[in-house]
Design a protein around this motif. Structure first.
Motif, PDB file in Angstrom:
ATOM      1  N   HIS A   1       2.715  -6.244   2.329  1.00 26.89           N
ATOM      2  CA  HIS A   1       3.222  -7.552   1.872  1.00 26.89           C
ATOM      3  C   HIS A   1       2.333  -8.700   2.349  1.00 26.89           C
ATOM      4  O   HIS A   1       2.799  -9.837   2.439  1.00 26.89           O
ATOM      5  N   VAL A   2       1.079  -8.407   2.652  1.00 25.23           N
ATOM      6  CA  VAL A   2       0.164  -9.459   3.108  1.00 25.23           C
ATOM      7  C   VAL A   2      -0.328 -10.250   1.901  1.00 25.23           C
ATOM      8  O   VAL A   2      -0.227  -9.787   0.753  1.00 25.23           O
ATOM      9  N   PRO A   3      -0.879 -11.454   2.104  1.00 22.44           N
ATOM     10  CA  PRO A   3      -1.425 -12.227   0.983  1.00 22.44           C
ATOM     11  C   PRO A   3      -2.520 -11.471   0.242  1.00 22.44           C
ATOM     12  O   PRO A   3      -3.196 -10.605   0.804  1.00 22.44           O
ATOM     13  N   GLY A   4      -2.727 -11.812  -1.008  1.00 25.03           N
ATOM     14  CA  GLY A   4      -3.658 -11.078  -1.860  1.00 25.03           C
ATOM     15  C   GLY A   4      -5.093 -11.070  -1.375  1.00 25.03           C
ATOM     16  O   GLY A   4      -5.848 -10.130  -1.644  1.00 25.03           O
ATOM     17  N   TRP A   5      -5.501 -12.135  -0.664  1.00 26.35           N
ATOM     18  CA  TRP A   5      -6.900 -12.203  -0.230  1.00 26.35           C
ATOM     19  C   TRP A   5      -7.204 -11.247   0.926  1.00 26.35           C
ATOM     20  O   TRP A   5      -8.370 -10.900   1.139  1.00 26.35           O
ATOM     21  N   VAL A   6      -6.152 -10.814   1.640  1.00 31.76           N
ATOM     22  CA  VAL A   6      -6.375  -9.952   2.799  1.00 31.76           C
ATOM     23  C   VAL A   6      -6.970  -8.597   2.406  1.00 31.76           C
ATOM     24  O   VAL A   6      -7.969  -8.174   2.987  1.00 31.76           O
ATOM     25  N   PRO A   7      -6.422  -7.876   1.410  1.00 35.23           N
ATOM     26  CA  PRO A   7      -7.042  -6.602   1.035  1.00 35.23           C
ATOM     27  C   PRO A   7      -8.370  -6.753   0.306  1.00 35.23           C
ATOM     28  O   PRO A   7      -9.160  -5.805   0.262  1.00 35.23           O
ATOM     29  N   ILE A   8      -8.635  -7.940  -0.266  1.00 39.44           N
ATOM     30  CA  ILE A   8      -9.892  -8.155  -0.989  1.00 39.44           C
ATOM     31  C   ILE A   8     -11.043  -8.438  -0.029  1.00 39.44           C
ATOM     32  O   ILE A   8     -12.181  -8.017  -0.248  1.00 39.44           O
ATOM     33  N   LEU A   9     -10.737  -9.151   1.064  1.00 35.17           N
ATOM     34  CA  LEU A   9     -11.783  -9.616   1.972  1.00 35.17           C
ATOM     35  C   LEU A   9     -12.640  -8.492   2.561  1.00 35.17           C
ATOM     36  O   LEU A   9     -13.875  -8.611   2.578  1.00 35.17           O
TER      37      LEU A   9
ATOM     38  N   TRP B   1       5.835  11.774   8.122  1.00 37.40           N
ATOM     39  CA  TRP B   1       5.568  11.844   9.554  1.00 37.40           C
ATOM     40  C   TRP B   1       6.782  12.320  10.348  1.00 37.40           C
ATOM     41  O   TRP B   1       6.614  12.888  11.430  1.00 37.40           O
ATOM     42  N   GLY B   2       7.968  12.103   9.842  1.00 34.29           N
ATOM     43  CA  GLY B   2       9.162  12.568  10.534  1.00 34.29           C
ATOM     44  C   GLY B   2       9.247  12.018  11.948  1.00 34.29           C
ATOM     45  O   GLY B   2       9.062  10.818  12.184  1.00 34.29           O
ATOM     46  N   GLU B   3       9.501  12.902  12.903  1.00 29.35           N
ATOM     47  CA  GLU B   3       9.642  12.491  14.300  1.00 29.35           C
ATOM     48  C   GLU B   3       8.340  12.650  15.087  1.00 29.35           C
ATOM     49  O   GLU B   3       8.336  12.478  16.301  1.00 29.35           O
ATOM     50  N   SER B   4       7.239  12.978  14.425  1.00 31.41           N
ATOM     51  CA  SER B   4       5.980  13.190  15.150  1.00 31.41           C
ATOM     52  C   SER B   4       5.388  11.878  15.647  1.00 31.41           C
ATOM     53  O   SER B   4       4.576  11.867  16.575  1.00 31.41           O
ATOM     54  N   ILE B   5       5.788  10.762  15.032  1.00 29.35           N
ATOM     55  CA  ILE B   5       5.344   9.437  15.473  1.00 29.35           C
ATOM     56  C   ILE B   5       6.574   8.537  15.552  1.00 29.35           C
ATOM     57  O   ILE B   5       7.394   8.512  14.634  1.00 29.35           O
ATOM     58  N   LEU B   6       6.702   7.800  16.657  1.00 28.67           N
ATOM     59  CA  LEU B   6       7.815   6.861  16.814  1.00 28.67           C
ATOM     60  C   LEU B   6       7.297   5.430  16.717  1.00 28.67           C
ATOM     61  O   LEU B   6       6.324   5.071  17.390  1.00 28.67           O
ATOM     62  N   ILE B   7       7.925   4.645  15.870  1.00 31.39           N
ATOM     63  CA  ILE B   7       7.605   3.224  15.751  1.00 31.39           C
ATOM     64  C   ILE B   7       8.918   2.445  15.762  1.00 31.39           C
ATOM     65  O   ILE B   7       9.812   2.723  14.957  1.00 31.39           O
ATOM     66  N   LEU B   8       9.028   1.498  16.677  1.00 31.13           N
ATOM     67  CA  LEU B   8      10.220   0.664  16.719  1.00 31.13           C
ATOM     68  C   LEU B   8      10.293  -0.212  15.468  1.00 31.13           C
ATOM     69  O   LEU B   8       9.264  -0.586  14.895  1.00 31.13           O
ATOM     70  N   ALA B   9      11.502  -0.526  15.074  1.00 35.28           N
ATOM     71  CA  ALA B   9      11.721  -1.248  13.813  1.00 35.28           C
ATOM     72  C   ALA B   9      10.954  -2.568  13.764  1.00 35.28           C
ATOM     73  O   ALA B   9      10.422  -2.958  12.712  1.00 35.28           O
ATOM     74  N   ASP B  10      10.860  -3.244  14.893  1.00 36.18           N
ATOM     75  CA  ASP B  10      10.182  -4.554  14.920  1.00 36.18           C
ATOM     76  C   ASP B  10       8.662  -4.423  14.901  1.00 36.18           C
ATOM     77  O   ASP B  10       7.964  -5.439  14.788  1.00 36.18           O
ATOM     78  N   ASN B  11       8.151  -3.218  15.053  1.00 36.82           N
ATOM     79  CA  ASN B  11       6.705  -3.018  15.152  1.00 36.82           C
ATOM     80  C   ASN B  11       6.091  -2.359  13.927  1.00 36.82           C
ATOM     81  O   ASN B  11       4.954  -1.883  13.976  1.00 36.82           O
ATOM     82  N   ASP B  12       6.806  -2.316  12.816  1.00 39.35           N
ATOM     83  CA  ASP B  12       6.315  -1.597  11.633  1.00 39.35           C
ATOM     84  C   ASP B  12       5.242  -2.402  10.917  1.00 39.35           C
ATOM     85  O   ASP B  12       5.457  -3.003   9.857  1.00 39.35           O
ATOM     86  N   SER B  13       4.044  -2.411  11.481  1.00 38.90           N
ATOM     87  CA  SER B  13       2.948  -3.180  10.896  1.00 38.90           C
ATOM     88  C   SER B  13       2.423  -2.551   9.611  1.00 38.90           C
ATOM     89  O   SER B  13       1.889  -3.258   8.747  1.00 38.90           O
ATOM     90  N   VAL B  14       2.564  -1.228   9.456  1.00 43.99           N
ATOM     91  CA  VAL B  14       2.125  -0.590   8.207  1.00 43.99           C
ATOM     92  C   VAL B  14       3.023  -1.047   7.059  1.00 43.99           C
ATOM     93  O   VAL B  14       2.547  -1.315   5.945  1.00 43.99           O
ATOM     94  N   GLY B  15       4.321  -1.157   7.319  1.00 42.71           N
ATOM     95  CA  GLY B  15       5.216  -1.699   6.296  1.00 42.71           C
ATOM     96  C   GLY B  15       4.859  -3.134   5.955  1.00 42.71           C
ATOM     97  O   GLY B  15       4.848  -3.527   4.772  1.00 42.71           O
ATOM     98  N   ALA B  16       4.546  -3.935   6.982  1.00 38.29           N
ATOM     99  CA  ALA B  16       4.177  -5.336   6.748  1.00 38.29           C
ATOM    100  C   ALA B  16       2.860  -5.445   6.000  1.00 38.29           C
ATOM    101  O   ALA B  16       2.623  -6.439   5.287  1.00 38.29           O
ATOM    102  N   ALA B  17       1.990  -4.435   6.156  1.00 38.67           N
ATOM    103  CA  ALA B  17       0.680  -4.474   5.503  1.00 38.67           C
ATOM    104  C   ALA B  17       0.792  -4.483   3.982  1.00 38.67           C
ATOM    105  O   ALA B  17      -0.114  -4.965   3.285  1.00 38.67           O
TER     106      ALA B  17
END
Length: 641
Positions: free
Chosen positions: A513-521, A495-511
């Motif tokens: 590392h979610v618990p195992g049941w979250v992607p299964i549900l 994505w380079g500079e086409s999208i800006l996300i602040l370091a504290d808002n990186d929800s895709v990175g956090a996704a």
């Protein structure tokens, strides 16, 4: 290469539209398919060069506006975000153009239709390649005009005219907010050019403005206004009412509007403005809530619709809700990933529905279908593929993108994020349910059409089925192919500079590392929805009718689309009608015309009629008036003297 990929559809639209008498039907189809097809082919090396090899381009064509502090060029901004949109828009539009050759073969206005399709495509390309907000607004309004022309293409039908006007007017509401947002950007940044805006955003992170005596956070106000514009184009809750009625247009129009172009314009615009939204958390929270509510609203309504195209239309509305609540939790990459996969399987579903309608002699009511899968096996197969992708069944395209959105919402660890996650889970169940309800009612069970229609059920010609096969390939593999670069480990470089996300808002990175049941549900809820539809419409088909009778108020509430149309009719349409009629009859008719043109004319007519009575033709009458006039003249002379 870059310029050709954008302007060839416009050239094709001009040639097909103005040269229709010379080209004829076939010539117009060839010109527009070649124009859009060439643009689609060119978008592939553009994607490789810009997105995969990391070489974004800004191509300035000419200076457009130079007035005071505003210095704006007409330029093509082609970065990764644009390159993705070029692939989606051009290729889906290319398939729709080819499909239209078969679907519209009986229509008397083929050149006009093909020209409108190509103009629509160009407007969307202009929108996604814009380098400033004014240019983006130009493409934004071009898409609106083209959608008006296409939805109302069959203008001999009053319902098509009404639907076109409704789409145009509802979008004007959102566009007013968008225009105010652009004005706010210029007021704050003294520019409308993206590069200058994005560079200056951190300096204005805490800037406030005073409005009606109250201090407001400037970027929040701008973000909300821009989102209002996106709500109109992308049919979010409150400004969604035009979307189902847009089904009055030909089916290829439905596929183009609902899959890759008009409805995704709002998602693209908010993603493009990510540097602004990242510094406006309140605006992002509003985007999250509205997106989540849209997802559940449209999913509930889709469960009870009987028109095959309306079911898919409400599905589009629901999936757009997913995209927006992904944006709201700063998962912009996941939103665009779902935009891309959704374009393939939703275009597939719409064009597949068109193939069904073609086979059923223009019948769209699923209650009058059934038992046709043996007669149109290819259409049946691709509708299955599209529905599996829509329901998020592993490992089809929708599974990768929709699940990432839900995981990002959970990974955001915010109140609105958790709200969106659980709403999205419920919507995932309902999505699978109405998808299989559509499949079963359309293809399975006993035939419910009359004998004449059933005797004419047939598979569509190759010119219609080949685009279905191409889109089906995308619905199967697009998620798997794009996962790593869109939302996986390679996303930052991609994505380079086409999208800006602040370091504290990186929800895709956090996704990740979610618990195992979250992607299964979500997948489990999708399977549950499929099984529920199978029980309701295959094993025990009496259950839906029983539930509708038992919970009749709820059923009517959903069938009437939460009564939004009736509410707007009572609040806006009728009062406006009465107000307009009052101004017309009392103001314009009685006051302005009565005192003005009509009043002067009536007075002149009255005087003329009275004077005409003096022209009796009798000599003694004229002599009397002469003597009377002489008497008046002599009297006046004597008094004056």
């Amino acid at each position: 290469m870059y310029v050709a990929a954008i302007f060839l559809p416009l050239l094709a639209a001009i040639v097909a539209g103005f040269g229709r008498h010379f080209l004829g039907d076939r010539g117009a189809q060839i010109v527009t398919i070649l124009g859009v097809g060439t643009a689609a082919i060119l978008s592939v090396p553009i994607f490789v060069t810009v997105a995969l090899n990391g070489n974004p381009q800004v191509i300035e064509l000419f200076t457009w506006i130079r007035s005071g502090d505003m210095d704006t060029s007409w330029a093509l901004r082609i970065d990764t975000l644009t390159a993705v949109m070029l692939i989606v828009v051009n290729w889906v539009s290319f398939m729709v153009h080819i499909y239209s050759v078969g679907y519209m073969h009986h229509d008397p206005s083929i050149p006009r239709f093909q020209a409108y399709l190509s103009f629509f495509t160009f407007s969307m390309l202009m929108l996604v390649t814009s380098d400033n907000l004014i240019q983006l607004f130009f493409g934004w309004e071009g898409v609106g005009v083209a959608s008006y022309l296409l939805i109302g293409f069959w203008y001999h039908k009053p319902s098509a005219n009404s639907a076109a006007m409704k789409a145009f007017l509802v979008n004007r509401v959102g566009d007013f907010g968008f225009a105010l947002g652009i004005a706010g950007v210029f007021f704050l940044f003294d520019t409308v050019n993206f590069s200058e805006i994005f560079a200056a955003v951190p300096q204005h992170a805490d800037t406030t403005v005073t409005f009606f005596g109250v201090e407001w956070h400037a970027l929040t106000i701008i973000g909300i206004l821009l989102f209002i514009g996106a709500m109109g184009k992308s049919a979010q809750l409150g400004l969604h009412t035009w979307l189902p009625d847009a089904m009055e247009g030909p089916t290829p129009v439905s596929a183009l509007i609902h899959a890759a172009t008009m409805v995704t314009a709002g998602v693209f615009m908010v993603t493009r403005m990510s540097p602004v939204f990242e510094y406006a958390p309140t605006a992002l929270a509003i985007v999250t809530v509205v997106g989540a509510l849209t997802a559940i609203f449209a999913a509930t309504v889709g469960c009870v619709q009987n028109d095959i195209k309306r079911v898919i239309a409400y599905s589009t509305c629901s999936q757009l809700g997913y995209m927006f609540f992904a944006i709201g939790v700063s998962a912009y990459q996941a939103a665009i990933f779902h935009l891309m996969t959704h374009a393939f399987f939703k275009a597939l579903l719409f064009l597949g529905a068109g193939s069904v309608i073609h086979a059923m002699s223009d019948e769209q009511d699923m209650r009058k279908m059934g038992g046709i899968w043996k007669h149109i096996k290819l259409t049946y197969a691709v509708m299955w593929i599209g529905s599996l992708a829509l329901a998020g069944v592993p490992f089809f395209a929708g599974y990768f993108s929709k699940d990432m959105i839900l995981e990002a919402a959970y990974g955001a660890h915010s109140g609105v994020g958790m709200f969106a996650f659980w709403i999205g889970i419920i919507a995932a169940f309902l999505t699978a349910f109405y998808s299989w309800r559509l499949l079963i009612m359309t293809f399975h069970g006993k035939p419910r059409a009359d004998e004449y229609v059933m005797s004419h059920v047939h598979e569509s010609p190759a010119v219609m089925t080949i685009p279905l096969i191409v889109l089906a390939v995308g619905a199967v593999f697009a998620g798997y192919i794009g996962y790593d670069v869109f939302v996986g480990p390679a996303r930052g470089e991609f994505w380079g500079e086409s999208i800006l996300i602040l370091a504290d808002n990186d929800s895709v990175g956090a996704a990740h590392h979610v618990p195992g049941w979250v992607p299964i549900l979500p997948a489990a809820m999708g399977v549950a929805g499929i099984l529920t539809a199978y029980v309701f419409y295959m094993l025990a088909p009496g259950i839906p009718g029983m539930l509708a009778r038992t919970f009749q108020p709820v059923y009517k509430f959903l069938l009437n689309k939460w009564y939004f149309d009736e509410l707007y009719d009572a609040i806006f349409v009728r009062p406006t009608w009465y107000l307009g009629r009052g101004f017309w009859k009392s103001g314009d008719g009685a006051l302005i015309d009565g005192v003005g043109p009509n009043g002067v004319a009536a007075a002149a007519k009255n005087v003329a009629q009275r004077l005409s009575r003096m022209q009796s033709g009798y000599v003694y009458h004229y002599a009397f008036f002469m003597i009377a006039g002489l008497f008046v003249f002599v009297t006046w002379y004597m008094i004056k003297g």
